[in-house]
Design a protein around this motif. Structure first.
Motif, PDB file in Angstrom:
ATOM      1  N   THR A  70       0.826  -1.203   0.000  1.00  0.00           N
ATOM      2  CA  THR A  70       0.000   0.000   0.000  1.00  0.00           C
ATOM      3  C   THR A  70       0.857   1.247   0.000  1.00  0.00           C
ATOM      4  O   THR A  70       1.828   1.341   0.747  1.00  0.00           O
ATOM      5  N   GLN A  71       0.468   2.220  -0.837  1.00  0.00           N
ATOM      6  CA  GLN A  71       1.109   3.526  -0.856  1.00  0.00           C
ATOM      7  C   GLN A  71       0.007   4.584  -0.842  1.00  0.00           C
ATOM      8  O   GLN A  71      -0.969   4.477  -1.589  1.00  0.00           O
ATOM      9  N   THR A  72       0.164   5.574   0.006  1.00  0.00           N
ATOM     10  CA  THR A  72      -0.843   6.626   0.083  1.00  0.00           C
ATOM     11  C   THR A  72      -0.188   7.982   0.276  1.00  0.00           C
ATOM     12  O   THR A  72       0.868   8.092   0.914  1.00  0.00           O
ATOM     13  N   GLY A  87      -8.766  18.961   1.129  1.00  0.00           N
ATOM     14  CA  GLY A  87      -7.646  18.039   0.989  1.00  0.00           C
ATOM     15  C   GLY A  87      -7.898  16.991  -0.062  1.00  0.00           C
ATOM     16  O   GLY A  87      -9.015  16.830  -0.563  1.00  0.00           O
ATOM     17  N   ILE A  88      -6.840  16.280  -0.392  1.00  0.00           N
ATOM     18  CA  ILE A  88      -6.909  15.185  -1.345  1.00  0.00           C
ATOM     19  C   ILE A  88      -6.093  14.012  -0.808  1.00  0.00           C
ATOM     20  O   ILE A  88      -5.044  14.217  -0.184  1.00  0.00           O
ATOM     21  N   SER A  89      -6.588  12.818  -1.016  1.00  0.00           N
ATOM     22  CA  SER A  89      -5.844  11.612  -0.634  1.00  0.00           C
ATOM     23  C   SER A  89      -5.820  10.664  -1.825  1.00  0.00           C
ATOM     24  O   SER A  89      -6.834  10.470  -2.504  1.00  0.00           O
ATOM     25  N   ILE A  90      -4.649  10.114  -2.077  1.00  0.00           N
ATOM     26  CA  ILE A  90      -4.448   9.189  -3.193  1.00  0.00           C
ATOM     27  C   ILE A  90      -3.929   7.874  -2.618  1.00  0.00           C
ATOM     28  O   ILE A  90      -2.998   7.880  -1.795  1.00  0.00           O
ATOM     29  N   LEU A  91      -4.513   6.785  -3.045  1.00  0.00           N
ATOM     30  CA  LEU A  91      -4.118   5.476  -2.528  1.00  0.00           C
ATOM     31  C   LEU A  91      -3.932   4.489  -3.667  1.00  0.00           C
ATOM     32  O   LEU A  91      -4.747   4.415  -4.581  1.00  0.00           O
ATOM     33  N   HIS A  92      -2.841   3.740  -3.591  1.00  0.00           N
ATOM     34  CA  HIS A  92      -2.616   2.620  -4.508  1.00  0.00           C
ATOM     35  C   HIS A  92      -2.348   1.383  -3.669  1.00  0.00           C
ATOM     36  O   HIS A  92      -1.529   1.411  -2.745  1.00  0.00           O
ATOM     37  N   GLU A  93      -3.058   0.298  -3.993  1.00  0.00           N
ATOM     38  CA  GLU A  93      -2.902  -0.912  -3.185  1.00  0.00           C
ATOM     39  C   GLU A  93      -3.079  -2.148  -4.050  1.00  0.00           C
ATOM     40  O   GLU A  93      -3.935  -2.192  -4.941  1.00  0.00           O
ATOM     41  N   THR A  94      -2.251  -3.149  -3.797  1.00  0.00           N
ATOM     42  CA  THR A  94      -2.407  -4.451  -4.424  1.00  0.00           C
ATOM     43  C   THR A  94      -2.508  -5.514  -3.337  1.00  0.00           C
ATOM     44  O   THR A  94      -1.779  -5.483  -2.345  1.00  0.00           O
ATOM     45  N   GLY A  96      -2.822  -9.651  -3.603  1.00  0.00           N
ATOM     46  CA  GLY A  96      -2.950 -10.811  -4.466  1.00  0.00           C
ATOM     47  C   GLY A  96      -3.200 -10.392  -5.897  1.00  0.00           C
ATOM     48  O   GLY A  96      -2.416  -9.673  -6.511  1.00  0.00           O
ATOM     49  N   VAL A  97      -4.346 -10.809  -6.452  1.00  0.00           N
ATOM     50  CA  VAL A  97      -4.684 -10.484  -7.834  1.00  0.00           C
ATOM     51  C   VAL A  97      -5.516  -9.205  -7.933  1.00  0.00           C
ATOM     52  O   VAL A  97      -5.904  -8.801  -9.028  1.00  0.00           O
ATOM     53  N   SER A  98      -5.805  -8.563  -6.808  1.00  0.00           N
ATOM     54  CA  SER A  98      -6.639  -7.363  -6.792  1.00  0.00           C
ATOM     55  C   SER A  98      -5.790  -6.104  -6.733  1.00  0.00           C
ATOM     56  O   SER A  98      -4.785  -6.049  -6.017  1.00  0.00           O
ATOM     57  N   LYS A  99      -6.208  -5.093  -7.499  1.00  0.00           N
ATOM     58  CA  LYS A  99      -5.529  -3.798  -7.493  1.00  0.00           C
ATOM     59  C   LYS A  99      -6.553  -2.679  -7.335  1.00  0.00           C
ATOM     60  O   LYS A  99      -7.679  -2.777  -7.835  1.00  0.00           O
ATOM     61  N   LYS A 100      -6.119  -1.636  -6.656  1.00  0.00           N
ATOM     62  CA  LYS A 100      -7.001  -0.485  -6.456  1.00  0.00           C
ATOM     63  C   LYS A 100      -6.191   0.799  -6.517  1.00  0.00           C
ATOM     64  O   LYS A 100      -5.126   0.901  -5.919  1.00  0.00           O
ATOM     65  N   LEU A 101      -6.696   1.765  -7.270  1.00  0.00           N
ATOM     66  CA  LEU A 101      -6.149   3.114  -7.296  1.00  0.00           C
ATOM     67  C   LEU A 101      -7.295   4.061  -7.005  1.00  0.00           C
ATOM     68  O   LEU A 101      -8.260   4.141  -7.781  1.00  0.00           O
ATOM     69  N   GLY A 102      -7.221   4.758  -5.884  1.00  0.00           N
ATOM     70  CA  GLY A 102      -8.318   5.618  -5.469  1.00  0.00           C
ATOM     71  C   GLY A 102      -7.884   7.039  -5.216  1.00  0.00           C
ATOM     72  O   GLY A 102      -6.766   7.302  -4.762  1.00  0.00           O
ATOM     73  N   VAL A 103      -8.776   7.982  -5.519  1.00  0.00           N
ATOM     74  CA  VAL A 103      -8.554   9.401  -5.258  1.00  0.00           C
ATOM     75  C   VAL A 103      -9.772   9.930  -4.514  1.00  0.00           C
ATOM     76  O   VAL A 103     -10.913   9.755  -4.973  1.00  0.00           O
TER      77      VAL A 103
END
Length: 311
Positions: A70-72, A87-94, A96-103
């Motif tokens: 996870t990186q945020t 404010g703004i928050s950005i998250l990238h997470e993997t 297993g086989v799942s990935k998520k990029l959220g803003v």
């Protein structure tokens, strides 16, 4: 050993994904949550009285194939004579086989009360979700013979935050929509449902106590309440020496015990590190979790920074 690790992880993934619908919403966890309140609570926006940014990198369950990474990054500031925050928050997470990029975009309305502040916040967000199901190589199940592709899901949340010079408390529901990737049909669909019974409630609090002229204690707590699941508690306490270096311990119920270290290198720049020792059944398959935190208060209004900020 590696084969055993892969087999164990696949068993976990199958347990999660073997239903007709695969759940693509996952809430990241941070040991240094007290430095990353904006991601938990939009009412935190603007609370540091200057433009402030925090970055966190977390590598969970090191040594376990497919473990969460996870990186945020969060950035927020006060505006309109500090009566509102944004404010703004950005998250990238993997996982297993799942990935998520959220803003997520957060806004707060701040009500000053002498030296204290009561804030109400709202959060709007969007996430890109994907699952590489073919990587599981489950040839006996047709639902896992195709990937989901990149799918977009909206979300929103709210929060309340009360802050004094010596303690704070917050209550929030950072994600109110339940996002699911439905892989049961010929084409993957995103289902977004709003149901109060699915809400994840976060209750946070912390304080600072002067033990001597050179030592302060900073206890903190985060409680996560989800319908149908045990209450999860994150408890921590840091000892701060000369407003410069801190060290402490933390405990997450049923999951991990942690060591925290950090330093307030300048009035504006801070750095922190946390190591989690796994207490669950996964402890035989990993060497722990590592987390790095960097924070900076840009201080465009430097006359406001007269003492170190503790939260």
């Amino acid at each position: 050993m590696k084969t055993n690790k892969i087999s164990y992880l696949l068993a976990l993934l199958v347990a999660v994904l073997s239903s007709i619908q695969s759940i693509a919403q996952f809430d990241p966890q941070f040991t240094q949550y007290m430095f990353n309140e904006l991601y938990i609570n939009p009412a935190y926006a603007g609370s540091r009285d200057n433009l402030s940014g925090t970055g966190l990198i977390r590598e969970q369950w090191v040594g376990l194939d497919g473990a969460p990474s996870t990186q945020t990054l969060t950035v927020h500031a006060p505006f309109a004579d500090r009566k509102v925050g944004a404010g703004i928050s950005i998250l990238h997470e993997t996982i297993g086989v799942s990935k998520k990029l959220g803003v997520n975009l957060a806004g707060s309305y701040r009500i000053p009360m002498d030296k204290n502040t009561l804030s109400f916040g709202l959060q709007l967000g969007i996430a890109n979700l994907s699952e590489n199901l073919q990587a599981l190589d489950l040839t006996t199940d047709n639902q896992f013979q195709r990937n989901t592709g990149n799918k977009t899901a909206p979300n929103f949340g709210f929060g309340v935050y009360y802050q004094t010079p010596k303690w704070y408390a917050g209550l929030s529901v950072p994600r109110m929509l339940k996002n699911k990737l439905d892989v049961s049909s010929a084409s993957t669909q995103v289902q977004n449902t709003l149901q109060a019974s699915d809400f994840h409630y976060f209750l946070t609090g912390g304080s600072v106590h002067a033990i001597s002229s050179t030592v302060k204690l900073r206890p903190a707590v985060m409680m996560k309440v989800v319908n149908g699941a045990p209450i999860e508690l994150d408890l921590s306490c840091n000892a701060l020496f000369r407003d410069f270096i801190w060290a402490g311990l933390a405990y997450r119920t049923g999951d991990a015990a942690s060591l925290l270290l950090g330093a307030q290198l300048t009035q504006q720049f801070r750095i922190g590190y946390a190591y989690d020792y796994t207490l669950s059944q996964l402890q035989d398959f990993n060497t722990g979790s590592h987390e790095l935190m960097l924070g900076f208060d840009f201080g465009f209004d430097k006359d406001r920074i007269v003492t170190p900020r503790y939260f």
